[in-house]
Design an enzyme around this catalytic site. Structure first.
Site, mmCIF file in Angstrom:
data_model
loop_
_atom_site.group_PDB
_atom_site.id
_atom_site.type_symbol
_atom_site.label_atom_id
_atom_site.label_comp_id
_atom_site.label_asym_id
_atom_site.label_seq_id
_atom_site.Cartn_x
_atom_site.Cartn_y
_atom_site.Cartn_z
ATOM 1 N N CYS A 144 -26.838 24.252 1.514
ATOM 2 C CA CYS A 144 -27.111 25.716 1.216
ATOM 3 C C CYS A 144 -27.862 25.630 -0.378
ATOM 4 O O CYS A 144 -28.039 24.631 -1.165
ATOM 5 C CB CYS A 144 -25.791 26.505 1.027
ATOM 6 N N HIS A 192 -26.246 31.718 -0.934
ATOM 7 C CA HIS A 192 -24.847 32.323 -1.311
ATOM 8 C C HIS A 192 -24.434 32.016 -2.685
ATOM 9 O O HIS A 192 -24.977 31.048 -3.321
ATOM 10 C CB HIS A 192 -23.785 31.956 -0.253
#
Length: 232
Positions: A202, A187
């Protein structure tokens, strides 16, 4: 995160925007963050060479200004122009990334028998998309999990995509989220990719690269993460 929790995903792997860590390591003697140190750091010559400054190993006002600008750009604190191990560590990583060039899978560690696959090299903090042996996009710098939240290695698949995802765990926006391992996802973030200490697991990307990954990947596409992030 409500949707993910209902799916039974482990929330601890989820990253958000991480505030820059105040790093005592490599800091010069106590000075106000707004001042410019006159101290010569242990990586002075390396920093001078990286920044295109005269390499004499002595701190000057111009050296300090250049080092401070680099620190401010990449979220390295305190921003006092001291060439310590954290600052040099970021510079060294950037040098290593440049050396990889356009052949990121030279070692052959990312599978070439899976068709389209997103590869993540934790050691060099790089990611790319390939189709067999053909490089489709990248490599691009990424920001993976910090110590204690290291991005997990192995072969997985994109299992859920959410264009406008918001983490309820960290209360942060995670645009172009593509989840591939529990709460870990590709992301975008509004931070430098070299901002220490890293994410909560992440694979952070620039908005441009996250948007491109969104257009190239689909649910079910393979993701392969390997290597070891420096300092974790």
């Amino acid at each position: 995160m409500g949707d993910i929790r209902r799916r039974g995903v482990v929330a601890l792997g989820l990253t958000g925007l991480v505030a820059p860590l105040t790093l005592a390591l490599g800091a010069a003697p106590a000075q106000a963050a707004s001042s410019c140190t006159t101290s010569t750091g242990p990586y002075q010559k390396q920093a001078e060479k990286f920044l295109g400054r005269p390499v004499d190993g002595r701190q000057s006002a111009a050296d300090c200004k250049a080092i401070r600008a680099f620190q401010a750009k990449n979220g390295i604190t305190p921003t006092i122009g001291y060439a310590g191990p954290v600052t040099w560590g970021v510079m060294d990583l950037i040098n290593q990334q440049k050396a990889v060039g356009k052949n990121p899978n030279r070692s052959g560690k990312c599978p070439v028998n899976k068709g389209r696959i997103a590869c993540v090299d934790l050691t060099h903090q790089l990611s790319w998309i390939q189709d067999g042996k053909k490089l489709v996009y990248g490599p691009v710098p990424v920001r993976t999990g910090r110590k204690g939240f290291v991005t997990r290695t192995g072969l997985t698949k994109v299992y859920w995509r959410d264009l406008h995802h918001v983490s309820t765990l960290y209360d942060v926006s995670m645009p172009y989220s593509q989840f591939f391992n529990g709460g870990e996802a590709f992301h975008s973030v509004g931070l430098s990719m070299w901002n220490p200490p890293g994410s909560h697991g992440c694979v952070n990307m620039t908005p441009k690269d996250a948007k491109k990954y969104w257009s190239l990947l689909r649910t079910g596409d393979d993701v392969f993460v390997y290597g070891h992030k420096p300092g974790t």
